[in-house]
Design a protein around this motif. Structure first.
Motif, mmCIF file in Angstrom:
data_model
loop_
_atom_site.group_PDB
_atom_site.id
_atom_site.type_symbol
_atom_site.label_atom_id
_atom_site.label_comp_id
_atom_site.label_asym_id
_atom_site.label_seq_id
_atom_site.Cartn_x
_atom_site.Cartn_y
_atom_site.Cartn_z
ATOM 1 N N HIS A 197 8.508 -47.639 -6.394
ATOM 2 C CA HIS A 197 8.296 -47.390 -7.819
ATOM 3 C C HIS A 197 7.500 -46.115 -8.049
ATOM 4 C CE1 HIS A 197 10.126 -51.065 -9.210
ATOM 5 N NE2 HIS A 197 9.543 -51.685 -8.194
ATOM 6 N N ALA A 198 6.645 -45.773 -7.119
ATOM 7 C CA ALA A 198 5.885 -44.525 -7.237
ATOM 8 C C ALA A 198 6.761 -43.315 -6.911
ATOM 9 C CB ALA A 198 4.672 -44.560 -6.310
ATOM 10 N N PHE A 199 7.646 -43.466 -5.925
ATOM 11 C CA PHE A 199 8.531 -42.383 -5.491
ATOM 12 C C PHE A 199 9.948 -42.937 -5.405
ATOM 13 C CE2 PHE A 199 4.370 -41.732 -3.501
ATOM 14 C CZ PHE A 199 4.019 -40.523 -4.073
ATOM 15 N N GLU A 200 10.597 -43.074 -6.541
ATOM 16 C CA GLU A 200 11.907 -43.730 -6.585
ATOM 17 C C GLU A 200 12.990 -42.994 -5.802
ATOM 18 O OE1 GLU A 200 11.076 -41.176 -10.007
ATOM 19 O OE2 GLU A 200 10.164 -43.080 -9.494
ATOM 20 N N TYR A 201 12.814 -41.714 -5.547
ATOM 21 C CA TYR A 201 13.796 -40.942 -4.790
ATOM 22 C C TYR A 201 13.616 -41.088 -3.279
ATOM 23 C CZ TYR A 201 9.775 -37.913 -4.423
ATOM 24 O OH TYR A 201 8.515 -37.442 -4.188
ATOM 25 N N SER A 202 12.528 -41.688 -2.840
ATOM 26 C CA SER A 202 12.209 -41.753 -1.417
ATOM 27 C C SER A 202 13.073 -42.775 -0.687
ATOM 28 C CB SER A 202 10.734 -42.114 -1.226
ATOM 29 O OG SER A 202 10.428 -42.198 0.150
ATOM 30 N N ALA A 203 13.610 -42.355 0.464
ATOM 31 C CA ALA A 203 14.388 -43.262 1.303
ATOM 32 C C ALA A 203 13.487 -44.187 2.104
ATOM 33 C CB ALA A 203 15.256 -42.447 2.265
ATOM 34 N N ARG A 204 12.216 -43.896 2.113
ATOM 35 C CA ARG A 204 11.272 -44.670 2.911
ATOM 36 C C ARG A 204 10.280 -45.390 1.995
ATOM 37 N NH1 ARG A 204 7.636 -42.275 7.885
ATOM 38 N NH2 ARG A 204 6.889 -44.298 8.563
ATOM 39 N N HIS A 205 10.139 -46.695 2.175
ATOM 40 C CA HIS A 205 9.150 -47.452 1.399
ATOM 41 C C HIS A 205 7.782 -47.400 2.070
ATOM 42 C CE1 HIS A 205 12.315 -50.143 -0.762
ATOM 43 N NE2 HIS A 205 12.393 -48.891 -1.112
ATOM 44 N N GLY A 206 7.723 -47.528 3.374
ATOM 45 C CA GLY A 206 6.468 -47.416 4.107
ATOM 46 C C GLY A 206 6.162 -45.949 4.309
ATOM 47 N N LEU A 207 5.262 -45.399 3.538
ATOM 48 C CA LEU A 207 5.038 -43.949 3.535
ATOM 49 C C LEU A 207 4.119 -43.459 4.647
ATOM 50 C CD1 LEU A 207 4.719 -43.392 -0.307
ATOM 51 C CD2 LEU A 207 6.740 -43.124 1.148
ATOM 52 N N GLU A 208 3.385 -44.328 5.267
ATOM 53 C CA GLU A 208 2.488 -43.934 6.360
ATOM 54 C C GLU A 208 3.090 -44.376 7.692
ATOM 55 O OE1 GLU A 208 0.041 -41.996 5.650
ATOM 56 O OE2 GLU A 208 0.214 -42.286 3.488
ATOM 57 N N TRP A 209 2.677 -43.759 8.783
ATOM 58 C CA TRP A 209 3.254 -44.057 10.097
ATOM 59 C C TRP A 209 3.051 -45.515 10.492
ATOM 60 C CZ3 TRP A 209 0.342 -45.992 13.996
ATOM 61 C CH2 TRP A 209 -1.033 -45.848 13.899
ATOM 62 N N TRP A 210 1.961 -46.108 10.033
ATOM 63 C CA TRP A 210 1.638 -47.478 10.427
ATOM 64 C C TRP A 210 2.275 -48.529 9.520
ATOM 65 C CZ3 TRP A 210 -0.828 -49.627 6.323
ATOM 66 C CH2 TRP A 210 -1.491 -48.757 5.458
ATOM 67 N N GLN A 211 2.973 -48.109 8.477
ATOM 68 C CA GLN A 211 3.626 -49.041 7.563
ATOM 69 C C GLN A 211 5.038 -49.342 8.086
ATOM 70 O OE1 GLN A 211 3.226 -46.918 3.826
ATOM 71 N NE2 GLN A 211 1.364 -48.024 3.346
ATOM 72 N N ILE A 212 5.239 -50.549 8.581
ATOM 73 C CA ILE A 212 6.507 -50.958 9.171
ATOM 74 C C ILE A 212 7.569 -51.039 8.081
ATOM 75 C CG2 ILE A 212 7.686 -52.824 10.391
ATOM 76 C CD1 ILE A 212 4.839 -53.519 11.522
ATOM 77 N N ASP A 213 8.701 -50.367 8.308
ATOM 78 C CA ASP A 213 9.768 -50.316 7.314
ATOM 79 C C ASP A 213 11.110 -50.274 8.042
ATOM 80 O OD1 ASP A 213 11.533 -49.780 5.261
ATOM 81 O OD2 ASP A 213 10.411 -48.087 4.453
ATOM 82 N N PHE A 214 11.713 -51.439 8.280
ATOM 83 C CA PHE A 214 12.959 -51.517 9.033
ATOM 84 C C PHE A 214 14.118 -50.846 8.300
ATOM 85 C CE2 PHE A 214 10.606 -55.085 10.971
ATOM 86 C CZ PHE A 214 10.618 -54.629 12.278
ATOM 87 N N GLY A 215 14.094 -50.857 6.982
ATOM 88 C CA GLY A 215 15.124 -50.148 6.220
ATOM 89 C C GLY A 215 15.103 -48.662 6.531
ATOM 90 N N TRP A 216 13.892 -48.107 6.648
ATOM 91 C CA TRP A 216 13.738 -46.693 6.997
ATOM 92 C C TRP A 216 14.254 -46.422 8.406
ATOM 93 C CZ3 TRP A 216 13.644 -41.944 5.841
ATOM 94 C CH2 TRP A 216 13.094 -40.982 6.673
ATOM 95 N N TYR A 217 13.983 -47.329 9.322
ATOM 96 C CA TYR A 217 14.471 -47.147 10.690
ATOM 97 C C TYR A 217 15.996 -47.131 10.711
ATOM 98 C CZ TYR A 217 9.647 -48.571 11.626
ATOM 99 O OH TYR A 217 8.286 -48.683 11.629
ATOM 100 N N ALA A 218 16.626 -47.972 9.901
ATOM 101 C CA ALA A 218 18.087 -48.005 9.824
ATOM 102 C C ALA A 218 18.620 -46.696 9.233
ATOM 103 C CB ALA A 218 18.546 -49.196 8.984
ATOM 104 N N ILE A 219 17.947 -46.191 8.204
ATOM 105 C CA ILE A 219 18.366 -44.924 7.597
ATOM 106 C C ILE A 219 18.242 -43.786 8.603
ATOM 107 C CG2 ILE A 219 17.755 -43.198 5.848
ATOM 108 C CD1 ILE A 219 17.059 -45.599 4.009
ATOM 109 N N ARG A 220 17.156 -43.761 9.372
ATOM 110 C CA ARG A 220 16.976 -42.715 10.399
ATOM 111 C C ARG A 220 18.085 -42.792 11.450
ATOM 112 N NH1 ARG A 220 13.999 -38.341 10.323
ATOM 113 N NH2 ARG A 220 13.471 -38.649 12.493
ATOM 114 N N PHE A 221 18.472 -44.006 11.823
ATOM 115 C CA PHE A 221 19.548 -44.193 12.789
ATOM 116 C C PHE A 221 20.859 -43.656 12.225
ATOM 117 C CE2 PHE A 221 22.955 -46.922 14.538
ATOM 118 C CZ PHE A 221 22.879 -46.503 15.861
ATOM 119 N N LEU A 222 21.161 -44.000 10.975
ATOM 120 C CA LEU A 222 22.376 -43.512 10.340
ATOM 121 C C LEU A 222 22.354 -41.991 10.185
ATOM 122 C CD1 LEU A 222 22.818 -46.269 7.623
ATOM 123 C CD2 LEU A 222 24.173 -45.961 9.715
ATOM 124 N N GLU A 223 21.169 -41.449 9.919
ATOM 125 C CA GLU A 223 21.018 -40.002 9.806
ATOM 126 C C GLU A 223 21.295 -39.329 11.160
ATOM 127 O OE1 GLU A 223 17.871 -37.041 7.624
ATOM 128 O OE2 GLU A 223 17.030 -38.614 8.898
#
Length: 74
Positions: free
Chosen positions: A21-47
């Motif tokens: 909600h703060a950064f609606e354009y962001s592909a990553r919800h966990g913005l810090e390295w320590w914030q676990i975000d499996f959706g982001w990991y999937a996007i990185r894999f697809l990228e």
């Protein structure tokens, strides 16, 4: 372990949904390295496979400005 990290594990990163909600354009919800975000990991894999392009993230400057405006009125 902080409760948000535990929620992130069980919800595949949705524990950081407020960041969306703060950064609606962001592909990553966990913005810090320590914030676990499996959706982001999937996007990185697809990228890496070339299946996801134009992936957007907030810059440090955007995060700093948002943090300032959010705390400014408290």
């Amino acid at each position: 372990m902080h409760v948000y990290r535990l929620v992130a594990l069980f919800s595949f990163g949705e524990g950081w949904h407020n960041n969306h909600h703060a950064f609606e354009y962001s592909a990553r919800h966990g913005l810090e390295w320590w914030q676990i975000d499996f959706g982001w990991y999937a996007i990185r894999f697809l990228e890496a496979l070339g299946l996801a392009t134009n992936v957007k993230l907030p810059t440090k400057d955007h995060k700093r400005k948002k943090a300032f405006t959010c705390h400014k009125f408290k």
